[in-house]
Design an enzyme around this catalytic site. Structure first.
Site, PDB file in Angstrom:
ATOM      1  N   SER A  13      -3.937   2.172   3.619  1.00 46.65           N
ATOM      2  CA  SER A  13      -3.703   3.430   4.012  1.00 46.65           C
ATOM      3  C   SER A  13      -3.350   3.459   5.568  1.00 46.65           C
ATOM      4  CB  SER A  13      -4.779   4.449   3.691  1.00 46.65           C
ATOM      5  OG  SER A  13      -4.891   4.523   2.287  1.00 46.65           O
ATOM      6  N   LYS A  16       1.466   1.948   6.971  1.00 40.44           N
ATOM      7  CA  LYS A  16       2.493   1.087   6.988  1.00 40.44           C
ATOM      8  C   LYS A  16       3.811   1.429   6.968  1.00 40.44           C
ATOM      9  CE  LYS A  16       1.016  -2.038   4.237  1.00 40.44           C
ATOM     10  NZ  LYS A  16       1.473  -2.204   2.932  1.00 40.44           N
ATOM     11  N   ASP A  70       7.167   5.607  -0.446  1.00 41.40           N
ATOM     12  CA  ASP A  70       7.133   5.366   0.877  1.00 41.40           C
ATOM     13  C   ASP A  70       8.932   5.618   1.365  1.00 41.40           C
ATOM     14  OD1 ASP A  70       5.180   4.805   2.341  1.00 41.40           O
ATOM     15  OD2 ASP A  70       4.709   3.289   1.028  1.00 41.40           O
ATOM     16  N   GLU A 138       9.177  -3.503   3.649  1.00 42.73           N
ATOM     17  CA  GLU A 138       7.694  -3.284   3.701  1.00 42.73           C
ATOM     18  C   GLU A 138       7.113  -3.932   2.291  1.00 42.73           C
ATOM     19  OE1 GLU A 138       6.567   0.959   3.574  1.00 42.73           O
ATOM     20  OE2 GLU A 138       4.509   0.438   3.309  1.00 42.73           O
ATOM     21  N   ASP A 145      -4.832  -9.726  -1.114  1.00 42.74           N
ATOM     22  CA  ASP A 145      -4.728  -9.370  -2.533  1.00 42.74           C
ATOM     23  C   ASP A 145      -3.914 -10.416  -3.166  1.00 42.74           C
ATOM     24  OD1 ASP A 145      -5.519  -6.782  -1.782  1.00 42.74           O
ATOM     25  OD2 ASP A 145      -3.503  -5.634  -1.877  1.00 42.74           O
ATOM     26  N   LYS A 184     -13.314  -3.248  17.806  1.00 45.64           N
ATOM     27  CA  LYS A 184     -13.686  -4.207  17.250  1.00 45.64           C
ATOM     28  C   LYS A 184     -12.095  -5.111  16.889  1.00 45.64           C
ATOM     29  CE  LYS A 184     -17.128  -5.575  17.353  1.00 45.64           C
ATOM     30  NZ  LYS A 184     -17.945  -5.884  18.601  1.00 45.64           N
ATOM     31  N   GLY A 351       6.109  19.660 -12.422  1.00 47.58           N
ATOM     32  CA  GLY A 351       4.817  19.251 -13.089  1.00 47.58           C
ATOM     33  C   GLY A 351       5.168  18.910 -14.703  1.00 47.58           C
ATOM     34  N   CYS A 378      11.476  23.181 -10.431  1.00 46.49           N
ATOM     35  CA  CYS A 378      11.572  22.457 -11.878  1.00 46.49           C
ATOM     36  C   CYS A 378      10.516  23.113 -13.000  1.00 46.49           C
ATOM     37  CB  CYS A 378      11.220  20.823 -11.709  1.00 46.49           C
ATOM     38  SG  CYS A 378      11.847  19.727 -12.648  1.00 46.49           S
ATOM     39  N   MET A 381      10.516  26.358 -12.134  1.00 48.94           N
ATOM     40  CA  MET A 381      11.859  27.346 -12.682  1.00 48.94           C
ATOM     41  C   MET A 381      11.736  27.576 -14.263  1.00 48.94           C
ATOM     42  SD  MET A 381      15.676  26.872 -12.743  1.00 48.94           S
ATOM     43  CE  MET A 381      16.629  27.088 -14.034  1.00 48.94           C
ATOM     44  N   HIS A 512      14.747  19.237  -7.289  1.00 48.22           N
ATOM     45  CA  HIS A 512      13.689  18.891  -6.470  1.00 48.22           C
ATOM     46  C   HIS A 512      14.397  18.860  -5.190  1.00 48.22           C
ATOM     47  CE1 HIS A 512      10.440  18.308  -9.176  1.00 48.22           C
ATOM     48  NE2 HIS A 512      11.330  17.487 -10.000  1.00 48.22           N
ATOM     49  N   GLU A 514      12.934  19.445  -2.306  1.00 49.53           N
ATOM     50  CA  GLU A 514      12.118  18.977  -1.240  1.00 49.53           C
ATOM     51  C   GLU A 514      12.421  17.478  -0.904  1.00 49.53           C
ATOM     52  OE1 GLU A 514      11.228  19.411  -4.553  1.00 49.53           O
ATOM     53  OE2 GLU A 514       9.743  18.341  -5.180  1.00 49.53           O
TER      54      GLU A 514
END
Ligand code: GLN
Length: 542
Positions: A13, A16, A70, A138, A145, A184, A351, A378, A381, A512, A514
């Site tokens: 978080s 990136k 992302d 990315e 990991d 640091k 949803g 969605c 509506m 959608h 957005e």
């Protein structure tokens, strides 16, 4: 072809995705041709099946792939449309390798991580890339990991094959210790060591920090991490992600990348769109309150694009939009009056599933009856239609086949409405896998409607991600009392936009919007919704 990889170290978080998107925006403003890709270590083939709680929003591209959130940042920062090839997970890589193995395409060889998985990663990174293109990749997760090892190995090979065309940017955190008053650098050194274990030396280190990084600290990182001092780039915390492109350009990230990779830049750097947006951000003062009624209210990332779209529209309307989430399960006919009374606008987002539906319907009723600007997206509506049928048309026992057994399903799977009558039966065996309507679809808008006033055109393309549809057989019944389907598919079977003509601003869309809003090109629906919410707030004040 030039390849830039962005890895992250120390903690997750760190932003990136934003650094990657910002670098892409800076290169793009200089006229560089770009692709931006996300390589994710998880084993899901795509994030479509992952819970928004765990992985945040599923971002849908024009070509209908369900990708990592992302990619939303990449599109918002660069206005470059991503495609299914730009979201690469370990799951996708492994499934393709195993597929080839089953077809016998490896001609008897033992199939291994190196070279088969790494080769597959490499071809995915290079897929459809043109000669003069820059690809920024990315890498998800944090260095160290286990899952990301094959990706790091692929980067090592790229670097070994074409050192002059491959660049690695490593993003780390410089924690600030309050007690000693110091930043640091040790975690950064360790994180670079971790990369060296995989045989890669970063070319550029971007250091995220909340405090000013001194020259001494930059020199220390340069010395211990084996990069030149000008390749240690500070990235300070800023109040808005849209300040990051100018910030990183001030730290000369783009210049160093261009110099190291010898990228040809047809144009000069132009930060105009970012400066303009920053200016607008600074002007916005007046507050207004939008209530979002939802289920995943604890995790902002589940509705990343929605937040951004509202933010863009707020900034362009010169207002500060306060978003308040209300858990739909707390709303009923009694609490609605208390919980929703201060809303300047109410929004029901997309949803899945039946939880909290009652509360959402109650909130729609409240918005409709009290002339509060309402935007349904969605599921929002579908519920607006159900609310209207139940409370205005007084239809009994109506609902959606997604969440229960009703006599009349005004919302159902397309396979269910093959039935001639409106009273389609719930099909318990209907296949849920691979049955979503995904990606961009055209929609035709009728003149003299709110939708037309918003879009100013009669044909639009918007992105979808849903299984259920409003049953077109309900259209004429619903339109009798003032609801109007103002956006519809070409064959008239898919109802895409509905509006209430007896209300100052009540619009609901099956798609959608957005997903397509940009800071410098806010989505017209959100612009208009926020504008009318602003009017409402002025009205409420007087
Ligand atoms: N659950 C609804 C459907 O599948 C709505 C989906 C959504 O809101 N994205 O149709």
């Amino acid at each position: 072809m030039k390849l830039i990889f962005v890895t992250g170290g120390v903690v997750s978080s760190l932003g990136k995705g934003i650094v990657t998107a910002s670098l892409a925006a800076l290169l793009r403003s200089r006229g560089v041709n770009l692709k931006i890709r996300k390589l994710d270590p998880y084993l899901n083939v795509d994030p479509g099946t992952m819970s928004p709680y765990q992985h945040g929003e599923v971002f849908v591209t024009d070509d209908g792939s369900e990708t990592d959130l992302d990619l939303g940042h990449y599109e918002r920062f660069t206005d470059i449309n991503c495609s299914k090839n730009d979201s690469i997970s370990s799951g996708k890589i492994y499934s393709s390798v195993i597929d080839k193995e089953r077809k016998g395409l490896y001609l008897g060889s033992t199939v291994q991580v190196i070279p088969h998985i790494t080769d597959e990663i490499k071809s995915s990174v290079k897929l459809n890339v043109k000669d003069n293109e820059v690809v920024i990749c990315e890498i998800g997760g944090t260095v160290g990991d286990i899952e990301s090892l094959p990706f790091l190995e692929a980067i090592r090979q790229f670097k070994n094959e074409k050192p002059e065309d491959t660049l690695l940017i490593h993003l780390t955190l410089l924690p600030y210790l309050e007690s000693s008053g110091e930043l640091k650098t040790k975690p950064t050194q360790h994180s670079v060591k971790e990369l060296l274990n995989s045989g890669i030396q970063p070319d550029v280190i971007v250091c995220r920090s909340s405090k000013k990084i001194s020259d001494n600290e930059l020199a220390k990182i340069s010395l211990f991490c084996n990069v030149s001092k000008q390749s240690v780039i500070p990235s300070y915390d800023v109040p808005s992600i849209y300040k990051v492109p100018s910030l990183l350009s001030k730290s000369k990230l783009d210049e160093i990348v261009i110099k190291k990779l010898k990228i040809k830049t047809p144009k000069k750097l132009d930060l105009k769109i970012w400066k303009n947006f920053e200016l607008l951000e600074s002007i916005a003062k007046e507050e207004l309150q939008i209530l979002i009624i939802g289920k995943y209210i604890d995790l902002k990332d589940s509705y990343k694009s929605l937040y951004e779209a509202i933010y863009h529209a707020g900034v362009h309307n010169k207002v500060v939009v306060k978003i308040n989430w209300i858990d739909s399960e707390t709303i009923n006919s009694k609490t609605a009056k208390i919980l929703l009374k201060n809303a300047n606008g109410i929004l029901i987002p997309g949803g899945f599933g039946g939880r909290g539906i009652k509360g959402k319907i109650e909130a729609i009723k409240f918005a409709r009856e009290n002339n509060i600007p309402f935007l349904g997206i969605c599921l929002g509506m579908q519920l607006a239609i159900i609310e209207y049928c139940r409370n205005v048309l007084k239809m009994k026992n109506v609902g959606s086949s997604e969440f229960g057994k009703f006599k009349t399903n005004v919302v159902s799977l397309m396979t269910e409405w093959k039935n001639k009558k409106l009273l389609v039966k719930r099909n318990e065996k209907a296949d849920l896998g691979g049955s979503m309507r995904l990606g961009s679809y055209p929609c035709f808008i009728s003149k003299n409607t709110l939708a037309y006033k918003i879009y100013k055109t009669n044909k639009i393309n918007e992105r979808h991600r849903h299984r259920y549809e409003v049953n077109p057989k309900i259209k004429s019944t619903i339109e009798k009392k003032g609801m109007k389907f103002s956006g519809i598919s070409k064959d008239k079977n898919l109802l895409e936009i509905v509006e209430n003509t007896n209300h100052p601003w009540f619009l609901a869309v099956q798609f959608h919007p957005e997903l397509k809003s940009k800071p410098f090109k806010p989505h017209p629906i959100f612009l208009s919704f926020i504008k009318s919410s602003h009017n409402k707030s002025n009205e409420q004040k007087n």
